[in-house]
Write a protein that holds these residues in place. Structure first.
Motif, PDB file in Angstrom:
ATOM      1  N   GLY A 128       0.830  -1.193   0.000  1.00 53.37           N
ATOM      2  CA  GLY A 128       0.000   0.000   0.000  1.00 53.37           C
ATOM      3  C   GLY A 128       0.863   1.239   0.000  1.00 53.37           C
ATOM      4  N   SER A 129       0.314   2.316   0.524  1.00 56.35           N
ATOM      5  CA  SER A 129       1.113   3.528   0.690  1.00 56.35           C
ATOM      6  C   SER A 129       2.121   3.285   1.810  1.00 56.35           C
ATOM      7  CB  SER A 129       0.212   4.710   1.062  1.00 56.35           C
ATOM      8  OG  SER A 129      -0.313   4.531   2.380  1.00 56.35           O
ATOM      9  N   VAL A 130       3.096   4.148   1.920  1.00 50.89           N
ATOM     10  CA  VAL A 130       4.084   4.004   2.983  1.00 50.89           C
ATOM     11  C   VAL A 130       3.390   4.013   4.338  1.00 50.89           C
ATOM     12  CG1 VAL A 130       6.076   5.079   4.110  1.00 50.89           C
ATOM     13  CG2 VAL A 130       5.988   4.936   1.621  1.00 50.89           C
ATOM     14  N   GLN A 131       2.413   4.884   4.528  1.00 54.43           N
ATOM     15  CA  GLN A 131       1.711   4.952   5.809  1.00 54.43           C
ATOM     16  C   GLN A 131       0.909   3.677   6.068  1.00 54.43           C
ATOM     17  OE1 GLN A 131       2.161   7.501   8.196  1.00 54.43           O
ATOM     18  NE2 GLN A 131       1.380   5.742   9.328  1.00 54.43           N
ATOM     19  N   GLU A 132       0.254   3.144   5.032  1.00 56.04           N
ATOM     20  CA  GLU A 132      -0.501   1.893   5.201  1.00 56.04           C
ATOM     21  C   GLU A 132       0.437   0.742   5.548  1.00 56.04           C
ATOM     22  OE1 GLU A 132      -4.234   2.729   2.153  1.00 56.04           O
ATOM     23  OE2 GLU A 132      -2.311   2.015   1.331  1.00 56.04           O
ATOM     24  N   ASP A 133       1.580   0.674   4.872  1.00 57.24           N
ATOM     25  CA  ASP A 133       2.571  -0.371   5.174  1.00 57.24           C
ATOM     26  C   ASP A 133       3.052  -0.254   6.617  1.00 57.24           C
ATOM     27  OD1 ASP A 133       2.326  -0.965   2.464  1.00 57.24           O
ATOM     28  OD2 ASP A 133       4.372  -0.371   1.951  1.00 57.24           O
ATOM     29  N   THR A 134       3.350   0.963   7.034  1.00 58.76           N
ATOM     30  CA  THR A 134       3.837   1.205   8.393  1.00 58.76           C
ATOM     31  C   THR A 134       2.783   0.813   9.421  1.00 58.76           C
ATOM     32  OG1 THR A 134       5.281   2.980   7.625  1.00 58.76           O
ATOM     33  CG2 THR A 134       4.739   2.971   9.973  1.00 58.76           C
ATOM     34  N   ASN A 135       1.532   1.158   9.169  1.00 53.02           N
ATOM     35  CA  ASN A 135       0.458   0.806  10.099  1.00 53.02           C
ATOM     36  C   ASN A 135       0.336  -0.701  10.271  1.00 53.02           C
ATOM     37  OD1 ASN A 135      -0.155   3.538  10.329  1.00 53.02           O
ATOM     38  ND2 ASN A 135      -1.890   3.445   8.930  1.00 53.02           N
ATOM     39  N   VAL A 136       0.435  -1.430   9.169  1.00 48.96           N
ATOM     40  CA  VAL A 136       0.326  -2.889   9.225  1.00 48.96           C
ATOM     41  C   VAL A 136       1.529  -3.487   9.952  1.00 48.96           C
ATOM     42  CG1 VAL A 136       0.242  -5.008   7.827  1.00 48.96           C
ATOM     43  CG2 VAL A 136      -1.168  -3.036   7.202  1.00 48.96           C
ATOM     44  N   ALA A 137       2.713  -2.967   9.670  1.00 47.01           N
ATOM     45  CA  ALA A 137       3.917  -3.464  10.357  1.00 47.01           C
ATOM     46  C   ALA A 137       3.814  -3.230  11.859  1.00 47.01           C
ATOM     47  CB  ALA A 137       5.163  -2.787   9.792  1.00 47.01           C
ATOM     48  N   LYS A 138       3.355  -2.054  12.244  1.00 50.22           N
ATOM     49  CA  LYS A 138       3.217  -1.750  13.683  1.00 50.22           C
ATOM     50  C   LYS A 138       2.145  -2.614  14.337  1.00 50.22           C
ATOM     51  CE  LYS A 138       5.358   2.753  13.677  1.00 50.22           C
ATOM     52  NZ  LYS A 138       5.298   4.154  14.024  1.00 50.22           N
ATOM     53  N   ALA A 139       1.123  -2.989  13.599  1.00 55.67           N
ATOM     54  CA  ALA A 139       0.111  -3.905  14.131  1.00 55.67           C
ATOM     55  C   ALA A 139       0.736  -5.281  14.391  1.00 55.67           C
ATOM     56  CB  ALA A 139      -1.067  -4.015  13.167  1.00 55.67           C
ATOM     57  N   GLY A 140       1.635  -5.699  13.511  1.00 51.44           N
ATOM     58  CA  GLY A 140       2.354  -6.963  13.729  1.00 51.44           C
ATOM     59  C   GLY A 140       3.226  -6.903  14.962  1.00 51.44           C
TER      60      GLY A 140
END
Length: 164
Positions: free
Chosen positions: A146-158
């Motif tokens: 996704g966007s950088v922000q979407e990727d970051t959000n998913v990584a932080k959820a992990g």
């Protein structure tokens, strides 16, 4: 030559069952990410990615930066597979998020150009460190799709899923 080959085959036939019966806990390095932990990370990231509605590639590496778990959601970009893997590896190799390394590698900054080292790094958000309850780095997660922000959000959820 045939006798030597036969002896090697017989040796393997005897040794493999003994290895298979070995205590796996003795084969794992202390402070390394377990498969169960890696699965928790993937599951947490996957759940958030589904809520976000963006198909993602999710990579988890162990303390040595080696692939531990991977998930490619249906419809996730093929090109993002490699990006997710490099984000995870980048975070682990430099013990910081891929975004933090990116900030330090901008033109005029001390680490400018670092992304071309180590067979290629990714220096934008989506790569995060995984730490155990004692703060010891046990691996990293990389997310792309996704966007950088979407990727970051998913990584932080992990990351958050590991710490639950």
């Amino acid at each position: 030559m045939r006798r030597l080959l036969l002896a090697c085959v017989l040796s393997l036939a005897v040794a493999l069952p003994a290895f298979a019966a070995a205590d796996v806990s003795k084969l794992q390095l202390p402070g390394d990410l377990t498969l169960a932990q890696a699965q928790k990370v993937v599951d947490g990231a996957l759940e958030f990615a589904k809520k976000q509605g963006v198909p993602m590639n999710i990579t988890v590496v162990d303390a040595g930066g080696n692939l531990k778990a991977f998930c490619r959601m249906d419809g996730a970009f093929l090109g993002s597979i490699d990006v997710s893997m490099k984000k995870a590896k980048t975070a682990r190799l430099f013990n910081m998020s891929s975004a933090q390394l990116g900030a330090a590698s901008q033109p005029g900054k001390e680490l400018f150009g670092i992304e071309v080292t180590n067979d290629g790094l990714v220096i934008f958000g989506g790569g995060e460190l995984l730490k155990d309850k004692n703060g010891v780095i046990v691996g990293a997660i990389g997310v792309s799709g996704g966007s950088v922000q979407e990727d970051t959000n998913v990584a932080k959820a992990g990351v958050a899923a590991l710490n639950k």
